[in-house]
Design a protein around this motif. Sequence first.
Motif, PDB file in Angstrom:
ATOM      1  N   GLY A  27      -1.406  56.120  22.836  1.00 35.28           N
ATOM      2  CA  GLY A  27      -1.876  55.102  23.763  1.00 35.28           C
ATOM      3  C   GLY A  27      -0.820  54.099  24.182  1.00 35.28           C
ATOM      4  N   ALA A  28       0.255  53.954  23.397  1.00 36.17           N
ATOM      5  CA  ALA A  28       1.234  52.890  23.650  1.00 36.17           C
ATOM      6  C   ALA A  28       1.932  52.988  25.002  1.00 36.17           C
ATOM      7  CB  ALA A  28       2.257  52.837  22.515  1.00 36.17           C
ATOM      8  N   PRO A  29       2.452  54.167  25.420  1.00 40.75           N
ATOM      9  CA  PRO A  29       3.104  54.217  26.731  1.00 40.75           C
ATOM     10  C   PRO A  29       2.151  53.959  27.885  1.00 40.75           C
ATOM     11  CG  PRO A  29       2.945  56.414  25.777  1.00 40.75           C
ATOM     12  CD  PRO A  29       2.559  55.451  24.709  1.00 40.75           C
ATOM     13  N   VAL A  30       0.893  54.302  27.710  1.00 42.18           N
ATOM     14  CA  VAL A  30      -0.110  54.007  28.736  1.00 42.18           C
ATOM     15  C   VAL A  30      -0.250  52.492  28.900  1.00 42.18           C
ATOM     16  CG1 VAL A  30      -2.509  54.359  29.444  1.00 42.18           C
ATOM     17  CG2 VAL A  30      -1.338  56.120  28.113  1.00 42.18           C
ATOM     18  N   VAL A  31      -0.281  51.793  27.771  1.00 41.66           N
ATOM     19  CA  VAL A  31      -0.362  50.333  27.792  1.00 41.66           C
ATOM     20  C   VAL A  31       0.841  49.746  28.524  1.00 41.66           C
ATOM     21  CG1 VAL A  31      -0.290  48.247  26.363  1.00 41.66           C
ATOM     22  CG2 VAL A  31      -1.728  50.184  25.681  1.00 41.66           C
ATOM     23  N   SER A  32       2.028  50.174  28.143  1.00 42.22           N
ATOM     24  CA  SER A  32       3.248  49.628  28.725  1.00 42.22           C
ATOM     25  C   SER A  32       3.297  49.833  30.233  1.00 42.22           C
ATOM     26  CB  SER A  32       4.480  50.289  28.091  1.00 42.22           C
ATOM     27  OG  SER A  32       4.454  50.134  26.698  1.00 42.22           O
ATOM     28  N   ARG A  33       2.988  51.048  30.658  1.00 43.13           N
ATOM     29  CA  ARG A  33       3.083  51.350  32.086  1.00 43.13           C
ATOM     30  C   ARG A  33       2.098  50.526  32.892  1.00 43.13           C
ATOM     31  NH1 ARG A  33       3.935  57.420  33.297  1.00 43.13           N
ATOM     32  NH2 ARG A  33       5.930  56.767  32.455  1.00 43.13           N
ATOM     33  N   MET A  34       0.870  50.392  32.420  1.00 44.61           N
ATOM     34  CA  MET A  34      -0.134  49.663  33.200  1.00 44.61           C
ATOM     35  C   MET A  34       0.130  48.159  33.176  1.00 44.61           C
ATOM     36  SD  MET A  34      -2.570  50.070  35.269  1.00 44.61           S
ATOM     37  CE  MET A  34      -2.988  51.794  35.037  1.00 44.61           C
ATOM     38  N   VAL A  35       0.564  47.632  32.055  1.00 45.67           N
ATOM     39  CA  VAL A  35       0.897  46.205  31.991  1.00 45.67           C
ATOM     40  C   VAL A  35       2.026  45.892  32.965  1.00 45.67           C
ATOM     41  CG1 VAL A  35       1.924  44.392  30.551  1.00 45.67           C
ATOM     42  CG2 VAL A  35       0.082  45.805  29.638  1.00 45.67           C
ATOM     43  N   ALA A 223      -4.305  50.963  21.034  1.00 44.51           N
ATOM     44  CA  ALA A 223      -3.412  52.054  21.434  1.00 44.51           C
ATOM     45  C   ALA A 223      -3.470  53.153  20.378  1.00 44.51           C
ATOM     46  CB  ALA A 223      -1.982  51.541  21.602  1.00 44.51           C
ATOM     47  N   PRO A 224      -4.459  54.038  20.452  1.00 37.36           N
ATOM     48  CA  PRO A 224      -4.641  55.063  19.423  1.00 37.36           C
ATOM     49  C   PRO A 224      -3.399  55.909  19.184  1.00 37.36           C
ATOM     50  CG  PRO A 224      -6.556  54.965  20.852  1.00 37.36           C
ATOM     51  CD  PRO A 224      -5.519  54.087  21.476  1.00 37.36           C
ATOM     52  N   CYS A 225      -3.288  56.388  17.951  1.00 34.08           N
ATOM     53  CA  CYS A 225      -2.142  57.201  17.524  1.00 34.08           C
ATOM     54  C   CYS A 225      -2.651  58.543  16.992  1.00 34.08           C
ATOM     55  CB  CYS A 225      -1.370  56.462  16.432  1.00 34.08           C
ATOM     56  SG  CYS A 225      -0.095  57.455  15.618  1.00 34.08           S
ATOM     57  N   GLY A 230      -5.315  61.080  13.407  1.00 32.35           N
ATOM     58  CA  GLY A 230      -5.738  62.460  13.174  1.00 32.35           C
ATOM     59  C   GLY A 230      -6.746  62.972  14.178  1.00 32.35           C
ATOM     60  N   TYR A 231      -6.442  62.826  15.475  1.00 30.64           N
ATOM     61  CA  TYR A 231      -7.293  63.405  16.515  1.00 30.64           C
ATOM     62  C   TYR A 231      -6.436  64.307  17.399  1.00 30.64           C
ATOM     63  CZ  TYR A 231      -5.306  59.667  19.463  1.00 30.64           C
ATOM     64  OH  TYR A 231      -4.442  58.827  20.127  1.00 30.64           O
ATOM     65  N   ASP A 232      -7.066  65.221  18.096  1.00 27.03           N
ATOM     66  CA  ASP A 232      -6.357  66.094  19.014  1.00 27.03           C
ATOM     67  C   ASP A 232      -5.791  65.270  20.161  1.00 27.03           C
ATOM     68  OD1 ASP A 232      -6.521  68.053  21.615  1.00 27.03           O
ATOM     69  OD2 ASP A 232      -6.047  69.176  19.795  1.00 27.03           O
ATOM     70  N   THR A 233      -4.575  65.601  20.621  1.00 28.72           N
ATOM     71  CA  THR A 233      -3.909  64.788  21.640  1.00 28.72           C
ATOM     72  C   THR A 233      -4.715  64.669  22.932  1.00 28.72           C
ATOM     73  OG1 THR A 233      -2.636  66.717  22.386  1.00 28.72           O
ATOM     74  CG2 THR A 233      -1.616  65.285  20.741  1.00 28.72           C
ATOM     75  N   SER A 234      -5.539  65.655  23.224  1.00 32.18           N
ATOM     76  CA  SER A 234      -6.343  65.624  24.452  1.00 32.18           C
ATOM     77  C   SER A 234      -7.504  64.633  24.354  1.00 32.18           C
ATOM     78  CB  SER A 234      -6.886  67.015  24.772  1.00 32.18           C
ATOM     79  OG  SER A 234      -7.770  67.456  23.744  1.00 32.18           O
ATOM     80  N   GLU A 235      -7.742  64.081  23.163  1.00 30.25           N
ATOM     81  CA  GLU A 235      -8.893  63.214  22.938  1.00 30.25           C
ATOM     82  C   GLU A 235      -8.595  61.721  23.114  1.00 30.25           C
ATOM     83  OE1 GLU A 235     -12.343  63.981  21.956  1.00 30.25           O
ATOM     84  OE2 GLU A 235     -11.503  65.663  23.092  1.00 30.25           O
ATOM     85  N   LEU A 236      -7.411  61.381  23.628  1.00 28.00           N
ATOM     86  CA  LEU A 236      -7.052  59.963  23.752  1.00 28.00           C
ATOM     87  C   LEU A 236      -8.079  59.166  24.545  1.00 28.00           C
ATOM     88  CD1 LEU A 236      -5.113  57.568  23.444  1.00 28.00           C
ATOM     89  CD2 LEU A 236      -3.861  58.417  25.448  1.00 28.00           C
ATOM     90  N   MET A 237      -8.473  59.670  25.703  1.00 24.46           N
ATOM     91  CA  MET A 237      -9.449  58.965  26.542  1.00 24.46           C
ATOM     92  C   MET A 237     -10.770  58.795  25.800  1.00 24.46           C
ATOM     93  SD  MET A 237     -10.058  57.693  29.685  1.00 24.46           S
ATOM     94  CE  MET A 237      -9.136  58.524  30.981  1.00 24.46           C
TER      95      MET A 237
END
Length: 319
Positions: A27-35, A223-225, A230-237
């Motif tokens: 989640g961290a790069p998503v945060v950075s880009r939108m901010v 910002a989930p990791c 321990g989640y599948d990368t496609s599950e971020l949303m």
Amino acid sequence: MPYNMKEIIANKKPHFTEGHRMCAGCGAPVVSRMVMRALKEEDSAVVALATGCMEVSTFIYPYTSWTDSFIHTAFECAASTLSGVEAAYKSLKKQGKLPQDNHTKFIAFGGDGGTYDIGLQALSGAMERGHDLTYVCYDNGAYMNTGIQRSSATPKYADTTTTPAGKVIPGKMQNRKDLAAIMANHHLPYVAQTIAMGDFKDLYEKAEKAIYTEGPTFLNTLAPCPRGWGYDTSELMNINKLAVQTLYWPLYEVVDGVYHITYKPAKKLPIEEFLRPQKRFKHLFLPGNEWMIKDFQEEVDRRWQELLDLEEITNKKNV
């Protein structure tokens, strides 16, 4: 004002660009880009970034994903380093060494380790002194960069390398720190809690308010990791949405001391919906461990009611 998020994402200068080495599903790069997208087209920024996942993955000399002036600072120093830069900027403008129409903004980023824990003293000092800067915490709930050790942002019962879940001690035994509340009690002009994905509009609006509110402002962003949680990368949303729908991570802002809850789910989901997809909580679903889920739910409910009460009380005072 209304926002067309598709147009903003497609057309606004990102300031945080491609080429970083953050994990898929982070989640961290998503945060950075939108901010950083919340900056006006004519403005630039000085970015300070504490040591952590995002620092080591976005600025690998001589390459960088940041298009603005960038300072890598020590784990605990993002807020104090940036407050010094902001003070120097004001001095240079006063001396006439910078044009008066220069509108540089000052934005610090830090993970929960460098914000909740190691950097709390520097953060509190910068906020108390009233520097005109925005501090953004990307909260992934542990020291992920150094091996998934618990932080004070780690939720209760989470399995980490320093709080391994066993028969005697079932993971971390303390509730997580409420940093947004601590920042609100610094009497800042703007504090908000938001998420990396699930509602880009919420993140963008709050980032814009934070950056363009005069004085010290603070954003606490989930910002989930995928590695630590321990989640599948496609599950971020989906993980972000469940955090909000279960009220594990309520969305709100505090404007000059007045609380405004920016999202109230029509149907609150039970906390187990958020916990179940994460391997760090798998032991909670073993036979005989139902009491931990019940305890977790009671804490979430208590904090939500506290937030509802603060909204009611502060809005009454503001009438």
